[in-house]
Scaffold this motif. Structure first.
Motif, mmCIF file in Angstrom:
data_model
loop_
_atom_site.group_PDB
_atom_site.id
_atom_site.type_symbol
_atom_site.label_atom_id
_atom_site.label_comp_id
_atom_site.label_asym_id
_atom_site.label_seq_id
_atom_site.Cartn_x
_atom_site.Cartn_y
_atom_site.Cartn_z
ATOM 1 N N ALA A 65 -51.078 -9.221 71.214
ATOM 2 C CA ALA A 65 -50.784 -7.932 70.588
ATOM 3 C C ALA A 65 -49.349 -7.508 70.877
ATOM 4 O O ALA A 65 -48.637 -7.004 69.994
ATOM 5 C CB ALA A 65 -51.767 -6.871 71.085
ATOM 6 N N ILE A 66 -48.897 -7.710 72.114
ATOM 7 C CA ILE A 66 -47.520 -7.358 72.481
ATOM 8 C C ILE A 66 -46.545 -8.255 71.741
ATOM 9 O O ILE A 66 -45.505 -7.799 71.248
ATOM 10 C CB ILE A 66 -47.328 -7.458 74.010
ATOM 11 C CG1 ILE A 66 -48.186 -6.413 74.720
ATOM 12 C CG2 ILE A 66 -45.856 -7.262 74.372
ATOM 13 C CD1 ILE A 66 -48.154 -6.508 76.233
ATOM 14 N N GLN A 68 -47.009 -9.683 68.859
ATOM 15 C CA GLN A 68 -46.998 -9.287 67.452
ATOM 16 C C GLN A 68 -46.156 -8.036 67.238
ATOM 17 O O GLN A 68 -45.443 -7.912 66.247
ATOM 18 C CB GLN A 68 -48.430 -9.035 66.967
ATOM 19 C CG GLN A 68 -48.517 -8.698 65.484
ATOM 20 C CD GLN A 68 -49.956 -8.584 64.998
ATOM 21 O OE1 GLN A 68 -50.901 -8.608 65.790
ATOM 22 N NE2 GLN A 68 -50.136 -8.454 63.706
ATOM 23 N N ALA A 69 -46.215 -7.111 68.204
ATOM 24 C CA ALA A 69 -45.444 -5.869 68.089
ATOM 25 C C ALA A 69 -43.966 -6.084 68.392
ATOM 26 O O ALA A 69 -43.111 -5.381 67.843
ATOM 27 C CB ALA A 69 -46.027 -4.813 69.034
ATOM 28 N N HIS A 70 -43.660 -7.059 69.259
ATOM 29 C CA HIS A 70 -42.267 -7.292 69.673
ATOM 30 C C HIS A 70 -41.969 -8.796 69.680
ATOM 31 O O HIS A 70 -41.720 -9.394 70.738
ATOM 32 C CB HIS A 70 -42.033 -6.702 71.066
ATOM 33 C CG HIS A 70 -42.384 -5.255 71.179
ATOM 34 N ND1 HIS A 70 -41.557 -4.246 70.744
ATOM 35 C CD2 HIS A 70 -43.504 -4.645 71.668
ATOM 36 C CE1 HIS A 70 -42.138 -3.072 70.957
ATOM 37 N NE2 HIS A 70 -43.317 -3.294 71.511
ATOM 38 N N ALA A 195 -53.977 -1.114 72.858
ATOM 39 C CA ALA A 195 -53.008 -0.264 72.154
ATOM 40 C C ALA A 195 -52.103 0.463 73.138
ATOM 41 O O ALA A 195 -50.885 0.529 72.948
ATOM 42 C CB ALA A 195 -53.730 0.731 71.261
ATOM 43 N N THR A 198 -49.715 -1.996 74.962
ATOM 44 C CA THR A 198 -48.691 -2.438 74.006
ATOM 45 C C THR A 198 -47.672 -1.337 73.775
ATOM 46 O O THR A 198 -46.463 -1.590 73.672
ATOM 47 C CB THR A 198 -49.344 -2.852 72.672
ATOM 48 O OG1 THR A 198 -50.278 -3.908 72.906
ATOM 49 C CG2 THR A 198 -48.290 -3.330 71.680
ATOM 50 N N GLU A 199 -48.137 -0.097 73.699
ATOM 51 C CA GLU A 199 -47.228 1.032 73.518
ATOM 52 C C GLU A 199 -46.313 1.192 74.727
ATOM 53 O O GLU A 199 -45.123 1.496 74.583
ATOM 54 C CB GLU A 199 -48.029 2.318 73.291
ATOM 55 C CG GLU A 199 -47.144 3.516 72.933
ATOM 56 C CD GLU A 199 -47.941 4.775 72.669
ATOM 57 O OE1 GLU A 199 -47.336 5.859 72.640
ATOM 58 O OE2 GLU A 199 -49.174 4.675 72.501
ATOM 59 N N GLY A 202 -43.441 -1.190 74.470
ATOM 60 C CA GLY A 202 -42.429 -0.705 73.547
ATOM 61 C C GLY A 202 -41.601 0.422 74.135
ATOM 62 O O GLY A 202 -40.380 0.495 73.952
#
Length: 207
Positions: A65-66, A68-70, A195, A198-199, A202
């Protein structure tokens, strides 16, 4: 028209306030720890992990997930200090570096974790690891050449030196910009750990 401008202005204030509240919801010492004075010159989120760590296996969906986000900042680094037998931890770190060099990181990683924690067939020899590469369409010769190359040995050594310099002594450990260590235990009461974690990544990347 005046009403629309007023509504838009109010909405902007709410969004700014919400953003501020979100940023302040992460507390040093609770959700993250400062481990260095300076940060890296470019954004990076590094997961230090081991294929012999069951918690790392369970954290794979979070790591994905991390990533994919970054995608440009995220990377994984294997550590050698977790070793079920002899120096197999060091061999596994070299194997991970080899998988990266051979553009097979994802499929080899998934397969190794599967053997170690689903099939209950822990890989405890170089031959065991070699066989995993072979069943994933990488020839034994390719594996042998990669494992014997100076560049792979150097890459593996760099991972271990990096972990040591950052004080990594447990896995998985997520470190952002070489300065911030993420603290999973700070999210014990989270309704959506993936979530929220992962936030946090960021937030620290931009901090």
């Amino acid at each position: 028209m005046m009403m629309s401008k007023w509504v838009l202005g109010l909405l902007s204030m709410v969004l700014v306030t919400f953003s501020s509240v979100q940023a302040q919801s992460f507390e040093e010492g609770v959700h993250y720890e400062v481990i260095a004075d300076d940060k890296t010159s470019k954004p990076e989120i590094v997961e230090f992990f081991s294929f012999y760590c069951v918690h790392c296996y369970r954290f794979e969906p979070i790591a994905k997930a991390i990533k994919q986000a970054h995608p440009d900042a995220f990377e994984k680094a294997h550590v050698s200090f977790i070793s079920p037998r002899g120096d197999i931890g060091e061999t596994m770190t070299k194997a991970f570096a080899a998988a990266q060099r051979l553009d097979a990181e994802e499929k080899i990683s998934a397969s190794i974790f599967d053997y170690n924690f689903n099939k209950n067939s822990m890989l405890t020899s170089k031959q065991d690891i070699r066989n995993v590469f072979i069943v994933n369409d990488i020839s034994g010769d390719e594996f042998d050449k990669a494992m014997a190359s100076f560049s792979i040995r150097a890459a593996a050594s760099k991972m271990d030196r990096r972990a040591s310099s950052l004080g990594v002594n447990a896995t998985p450990t997520f470190i952002v910009n070489g300065k911030y260590k993420m603290l999973p235990q700070g999210f014990r009461d989270s309704d959506d750990f993936v979530a929220d974690f992962t936030e946090l990544a960021g937030y620290l990347v931009e901090k």
